[in-house]
Design a protein around this motif. Structure first.
Motif, mmCIF file in Angstrom:
data_model
loop_
_atom_site.group_PDB
_atom_site.id
_atom_site.type_symbol
_atom_site.label_atom_id
_atom_site.label_comp_id
_atom_site.label_asym_id
_atom_site.label_seq_id
_atom_site.Cartn_x
_atom_site.Cartn_y
_atom_site.Cartn_z
ATOM 1 N N VAL B 93 0.843 -1.188 0.000
ATOM 2 C CA VAL B 93 0.000 0.000 0.000
ATOM 3 C C VAL B 93 0.884 1.246 0.000
ATOM 4 N N PHE B 94 1.909 1.255 0.844
ATOM 5 C CA PHE B 94 2.804 2.414 0.922
ATOM 6 C C PHE B 94 3.465 2.663 -0.436
ATOM 7 N N PRO B 103 9.260 9.335 -9.735
ATOM 8 C CA PRO B 103 9.750 10.092 -10.894
ATOM 9 C C PRO B 103 9.863 11.587 -10.606
ATOM 10 N N ARG B 104 9.241 12.050 -9.522
ATOM 11 C CA ARG B 104 9.340 13.470 -9.185
ATOM 12 C C ARG B 104 10.551 13.746 -8.317
ATOM 13 N N LYS B 105 11.346 12.716 -8.048
ATOM 14 C CA LYS B 105 12.586 12.841 -7.302
ATOM 15 C C LYS B 105 12.392 13.536 -5.954
ATOM 16 N N VAL B 106 11.344 13.161 -5.256
ATOM 17 C CA VAL B 106 11.093 13.713 -3.929
ATOM 18 C C VAL B 106 12.048 13.037 -2.946
ATOM 19 N N PRO B 107 12.762 13.798 -2.097
ATOM 20 C CA PRO B 107 13.676 13.180 -1.117
ATOM 21 C C PRO B 107 12.923 12.214 -0.213
ATOM 22 N N SER B 108 13.629 11.190 0.268
ATOM 23 C CA SER B 108 12.903 10.080 0.897
ATOM 24 C C SER B 108 12.208 10.487 2.186
ATOM 25 N N ALA B 109 12.780 11.402 2.951
ATOM 26 C CA ALA B 109 12.129 11.823 4.193
ATOM 27 C C ALA B 109 10.802 12.510 3.887
ATOM 28 N N GLU B 110 10.854 13.386 2.883
ATOM 29 C CA GLU B 110 9.631 14.096 2.503
ATOM 30 C C GLU B 110 8.615 13.124 1.914
ATOM 31 N N MET B 111 9.151 12.162 1.141
ATOM 32 C CA MET B 111 8.258 11.175 0.531
ATOM 33 C C MET B 111 7.487 10.432 1.611
ATOM 34 N N LYS B 112 8.221 10.009 2.649
ATOM 35 C CA LYS B 112 7.572 9.255 3.723
ATOM 36 C C LYS B 112 6.477 10.094 4.376
ATOM 37 N N GLN B 113 6.803 11.355 4.598
ATOM 38 C CA GLN B 113 5.845 12.228 5.270
ATOM 39 C C GLN B 113 4.595 12.423 4.414
ATOM 40 N N ARG B 114 4.809 12.664 3.120
ATOM 41 C CA ARG B 114 3.660 12.928 2.250
ATOM 42 C C ARG B 114 2.791 11.681 2.090
ATOM 43 N N VAL B 115 3.437 10.515 1.958
ATOM 44 C CA VAL B 115 2.661 9.284 1.822
ATOM 45 C C VAL B 115 1.862 9.024 3.097
ATOM 46 N N ASP B 116 2.517 9.234 4.259
ATOM 47 C CA ASP B 116 1.814 9.027 5.528
ATOM 48 C C ASP B 116 0.600 9.938 5.628
ATOM 49 N N GLU B 117 0.776 11.192 5.232
ATOM 50 C CA GLU B 117 -0.347 12.126 5.275
ATOM 51 C C GLU B 117 -1.489 11.664 4.371
ATOM 52 N N ALA B 118 -1.100 11.251 3.148
ATOM 53 C CA ALA B 118 -2.129 10.814 2.189
ATOM 54 C C ALA B 118 -2.867 9.594 2.722
ATOM 55 N N LEU B 119 -2.103 8.654 3.305
ATOM 56 C CA LEU B 119 -2.744 7.449 3.843
ATOM 57 C C LEU B 119 -3.646 7.793 5.011
ATOM 58 N N ALA B 120 -3.222 8.760 5.812
ATOM 59 C CA ALA B 120 -4.063 9.173 6.939
ATOM 60 C C ALA B 120 -5.351 9.797 6.414
ATOM 61 N N ALA B 121 -5.241 10.581 5.347
ATOM 62 C CA ALA B 121 -6.428 11.246 4.804
ATOM 63 C C ALA B 121 -7.469 10.228 4.345
ATOM 64 N N VAL B 122 -7.015 9.085 3.804
ATOM 65 C CA VAL B 122 -7.988 8.078 3.364
ATOM 66 C C VAL B 122 -8.163 6.973 4.408
ATOM 67 N N ARG B 123 -7.638 7.217 5.605
ATOM 68 C CA ARG B 123 -7.795 6.311 6.745
ATOM 69 C C ARG B 123 -7.247 4.913 6.456
ATOM 70 N N LEU B 124 -6.045 4.861 5.871
ATOM 71 C CA LEU B 124 -5.427 3.560 5.575
ATOM 72 C C LEU B 124 -4.099 3.378 6.293
ATOM 73 N N SER B 125 -3.736 4.314 7.173
ATOM 74 C CA SER B 125 -2.412 4.245 7.810
ATOM 75 C C SER B 125 -2.078 2.878 8.387
ATOM 76 N N PRO B 126 -3.015 2.187 9.051
ATOM 77 C CA PRO B 126 -2.630 0.896 9.646
ATOM 78 C C PRO B 126 -2.271 -0.169 8.615
ATOM 79 N N LEU B 127 -2.683 0.023 7.361
ATOM 80 C CA LEU B 127 -2.446 -1.026 6.364
ATOM 81 C C LEU B 127 -1.245 -0.735 5.474
#
Ligand SMILES: Nc1ncnc2c1ncn2[C@@H]1O[C@H](COP(=O)(O)OP(=O)(O)O)[C@@H](O)[C@H]1O
Ligand SMILES: [Mg+2]
Lengths: 546, 353
Positions: B93-94, B103-127
């Motif tokens: 899922v992550f 492909p947007r070359k987002v640094p990995s720390a920022e990538m993790k943060q943005r993905v976590d936020e997106a997953l939280a927004a759709v209530r999928l963080s635990p998965l």
């Protein structure tokens, strides 16, 4: 766009490949069949085929063994499929394994094992005679049909059991509700539903029976078919008659093609999609019915796997030269290790090379056929039917006709054997890749594109990882076919390019059954490993073996 | 100029079939814009040409001033949510959600943060670390939504994202989609054939039919003031009044003009029932017999056989009373502003009420 150019290139290369490896050889046998030794155009070969009783008989015999084998395979295969998919059979997975064993058993060894048991001095015949039962040795037509039935029933079994377990139970229940008797139900509901599978499995049995060369050769004792006649004419030490051999090849192709077309025509409208929601449940039989069902299933399974069992047992018997002695010994394996290592090496390296080519080219062409559907790719798809139905003997003779002289001389090389295996198995690889791709929703790649991947990178990052397991598994199964290929190699081999199946054939002709059995067991081990890896990768999908 | 402007979009399949015929729409920044129409009317075709998966035969598409048709699809920066989810089954899922950030070359720390936020927004963080293959349709579509919005696209396209889900989940998820879209303030084009869904979540709706735009407007305009017979029929239910002397008498009584109108219609909720036939000044009464009564809990539908044909009357709050019996005589009240008239070409005729 670079992508378009790449696929155009693939398309052109594929046609070139077909031109060289298919149209040129097939064209060569056509040409060879209408020219005499002096190079003059003649229809004398065809006239001879049509007028000589020898060829009439071979033609008729081919149809007889073809349809006889078909009938036997249909009977055994449907019984097994019906029992296993509808009744609770203890150890049904083991029985399926026996069917797979029969399917991947090395050619020839089957016929020979039957001779060991039921031939002139056959073991079982001897036991039976001791208790007062006399049965005739299994040479001739009866023997051929017996071997074909037990060798080819897995085609029908695997096809039909897949279809039977997908027949929606609601349909049968509905028919029951309408007051149809069980027999009427079977004929009016189940039969039409499984007809496409039944006819496809039957076709495979028929095509293989027509193409088979080893069984009539060993068991026929004068019962000649087109495949044996073609090989005899080609390989005769004195008076080898290439143009007559190619004439027979033309008839063999025509017969196979005819039946493929006929089967397609017959099952053109019957495409049913299985419905997974309401699968048939298996009935637990009671009493004598239960015993009968188990007996039928196990008898078919064991008799089909009998040649393999016999050859594994015989490979461990003590021998002195070609003669068996009482007791257990490893002499047969020793002989392979010390004298026949290069044959094993040949087989393995030829098969690996052929499979590498098959996977590479098959994947590219499969992608082409699945993703760019147009007239060109439909034609390609159609052209791939031809190598699929060409009997091995015919491929061999065609390759000799095409590459013995002229611009490319390949006779006597390893390449010609590898290429002959390659072209025969390529259609399988193209089809499995194309069908794997068709199962992946196009929106998967589009999602990647919308996320910023170029179409080519989207293909690499999304589609490729999804189809790779299927492709590798398909490659493993192609390896099984490649390493067991006999009839084309028999025409194409020279001393230095001998393969294991060819060697087994020669050993049997020499009467050295111990070594033949050991080599067959080795072949079986390699095939078994490949099937195991394939099933690990894609799940136990027995239909993929076809 | 509008944020997204499509002008004269035409898509030809074969020599004589137009999937899109001169479609022009404009969408503002932050707007939730819905394409509504029956299956086969060209919604997907329009959406795919915005995304770039298929090109228009003619017409223009501009996004924020740039000509989209000249940009290849993978450089358009448009997020897309698919009807069949199109979740990558070989990635967690992550990794599915992070896929577009690579492909947007987002640094990995920022990538993790943005993905976590997106997953939280759709209530999928635990998965996050699970594989999606065995997940439910609703969960898979949440992955699809998170994956499309995490790249901060310039435009979000959704092609019937909820049509494969069951009814309850559909309502739940459509509210979530609306909330997320408001939160990240992104222009979204949403495709559906479900009129209720369209009315519920859209800022504006474009009703399409056979490759053409029928009407563009707010949900209130589309439902309450349909400009064509097609829109009136497709959005909500509609009674058609049978022509004849009874209709002529009714129109006369209500002082409605008859010229130019081919079809008279009225919405079920605009009709009322009275056991006794009393009507006010600007309304007409019509007597009839109940032919069917359908209780739906929050409302009830009464079908009445009248001289104007079988008319359905919608009753709000039917309560727990037994309702109407078949064959019961009733009187139906039609107010003067209830009937809608359409001309021979199916266009609305203004009444000047
Ligand atoms: N590639 C195509 N070739 C030919 N006709 C197509 C193609 N794609 C869509 N169509 C046709 O265009 C029309 C509109 O399709 P589509 O945009 O998918 O409709 P919707 O999404 O509104 O259901 C349909 O009649 C469909 O059959
Ligand atoms: Mg659509």
């Amino acid at each position: 766009m670079p992508r378009l150019n790449f696929w155009t290139l693939v398309s052109i290369s594929t046609w070139l490949l077909l031109l060289v490896l298919l149209f040129l050889p097939v064209g060569s046998i056509l040409i060879s069949s209408v020219y005499d030794d002096a190079g003059n155009f003649t229809l004398a070969n065809y006239a001879r085929f049509l007028s000589e009783p020898r060829f009439h008989r071979a033609f008729l015999n081919t149809l007889v063994v073809g349809f006889g084998g078909l009938a036997g395979a249909l009977l055994l295969g449907s019984i097994m499929a019906f029992c296993i998919s509808r009744f609770v059979i203890v150890g049904s997975r083991f029985v399926s394994l026996l069917a797979i064993l029969a399917l991947v058993s090395p050619p020839f060894i089957g016929a020979y094992s039957w001779i060991v048991l039921f031939g002139g001095g056959g073991l079982v015949r001897g036991w039976l005679r001791a208790v007062g039962i006399n049965i005739p040795p299994i040479y001739g037509l009866a023997g051929i049909l017996m071997v074909f039935s037990f060798k080819f029933y897995p085609y029908v079994y695997l096809m039909v059991s897949g279809a039977l377990s997908n027949v929606n139970r609601s349909l049968e229940e509905a028919a029951e509700g309408l007051g149809l008797t069980p027999w009427q139900r079977a004929f009016k509901i189940s039969f039409p539903m499984v007809f496409p599978a039944l006819s496809a499995g039957g076709l495979l049995a028929l095509i293989h029976a027509i193409a088979d060369f080893g069984t009539p050769r060993l068991l026929g004792r004068g019962y000649n078919v087109l495949a044996t006649e073609a090989f005899n004419l080609y390989s005769a030490e004195i008076g080898s008659n290439m143009s007559m051999a190619t004439t027979i090849s033309v008839f063999l192709i025509a017969v196979s093609m005819f039946f493929v077309m006929l089967q397609r025509y017959m099952s053109r409208r019957n495409v049913y999609h299985g419905n997974m929601i309401n699968k048939p449940i298996k009935i637990r039989l009671k009493g004598w019915k239960n015993v009968l069902a188990h007996f039928a299933v196990y008898a078919i399974g064991f008799l089909g796997a009998l040649p393999v069992i016999v050859s594994v047992i015989y490979s461990f018997r003590k021998t002195s030269g070609p003669v068996f002695k009482p007791g257990i010994g490893l002499q047969s394996y020793e002989r392979i290790l010390f004298n026949l290592g290069d044959v094993v090496r040949n087989s393995v390296s030829f098969s690996i090379s052929a499979v590498a080519l098959i996977v590479l080219v098959g994947t590219l062409v499969g992608v082409l056929v699945a993703r760019r559907t147009n007239l060109n790719t439909s034609l390609l798809d159609g052209a791939f039917m031809i190598p699929y139905v060409m009997p091995g003997i015919v491929i061999g003779i065609a390759f000799i006709a095409a590459f013995n002289t002229g611009p490319v001389v390949l006779t006597g090389t390893a390449a010609i054997i590898v290429l002959s295996i390659f072209i025969r198995r390529l259609p399988y690889s193209v089809r499995t890749t194309a069908s794997a791709l068709r199962q992946i929703s196009p929106s998967m790649e589009e999602a990647a594109i919308s996320l910023g991947y170029s179409p080519f990178r989207a293909f690499l990052r999304v589609t490729v990882p999804l189809i790779v397991p299927g492709i590798v598994a398909g490659g493993m199964l192609s390896f099984v076919t490649a390493i067991n290929e006999l009839s084309s190699s028999l025409v194409l081999y020279v001393g230095s390019t001998m393969t294991m199946p060819v060697r087994i054939y020669l050993l049997i002709l020499d009467g050295d059954f111990g070594t033949a059995a050991a080599m067959s067991s080795l072949l079986l081990l390699l095939s078994g490993l490949a099937v195991y890896v394939a099933f690990r990768l894609m799940g136990r999908n027995e239909q993929a073996l076809l | 100029m509008a944020y997204l402007a499509i002008a004269g979009a035409t898509k030809q399949f074969g020599p004589d079939f137009r999937a899109l015929d001169d479609v022009s729409i404009s969408v503002e920044r932050g707007e939730f814009f819905t394409l509504l129409g029956p299956s086969g009317c060209g919604k997907t075709t329009l959406l795919r040409s915005i995304a770039g998966f298929s090109d228009l035969t003619s017409g223009s598409i501009t996004l924020d001033g740039s000509d989209l048709r000249r940009i290849p699809p993978h450089k358009r920066d448009i997020g897309m949510v698919f009807q069949d989810y199109a979740v990558f089954p070989h990635l967690t899922v992550f990794d599915n959600v992070a896929f577009g950030l690579k492909p947007r070359k987002v640094p990995s720390a920022e990538m993790k943060q943005r993905v976590d936020e997106a997953l939280a927004a759709v209530r999928l963080s635990p998965l996050a670390d699970r594989m999606p293959a065995a997940m439910s349709g609703g969960q898979q579509q949440r992955i699809g939504i998170a994956r499309a919005m995490v790249i901060n696209p310039r435009l979000l396209l959704m092609d019937e994202p909820l049509s494969n889900l069951d009814a309850k989940l559909r309502i739940e998820l459509r509210e979530e989609i609306r909330d997320i879209q408001r939160q990240i303030d992104i222009a979204a084009i949403y495709v559906t054939h479900d009129q209720e869904e369209a009315l519920a979540i859209s800022d504006r709706i474009c009703v399409m039919n056979a490759g053409r735009v029928e009407q563009i407007g707010t949900p209130q305009e589309i439902y309450g003031d349909p400009q064509t017979l097609f829109v009136a029929r497709f959005v909500g239910t509609l009674n058609t009044l049978s022509p004849g002397p009874a209709l002529d008498a009714l129109l006369k009584k209500l002082k409605l003009p008859q010229s130019g109108v081919q079809t008279w219609t009225v919405r079920p909720e605009q009709l009322e029932l009275f056991e006794t036939g009393a009507a006010s000044a600007d309304a007409a009464a019509l007597s009839g017999q109940v032919s069917k009564y359908t209780y739906l809990g929050r409302e009830a539908h009464v079908q009445v056989a009248t001289d104007l044909g079988h008319l359905i009357v919608q009753l709000a709050n039917p309560g727990t009373s037994a309702g109407y019996r078949r064959g019961e005589n009733v009187s139906l009240v039609i107010r003067r502003d209830a009937p809608m008239g359409f001309d021979a070409a199916g266009r609305r005729v203004p009444m000047g009420v």
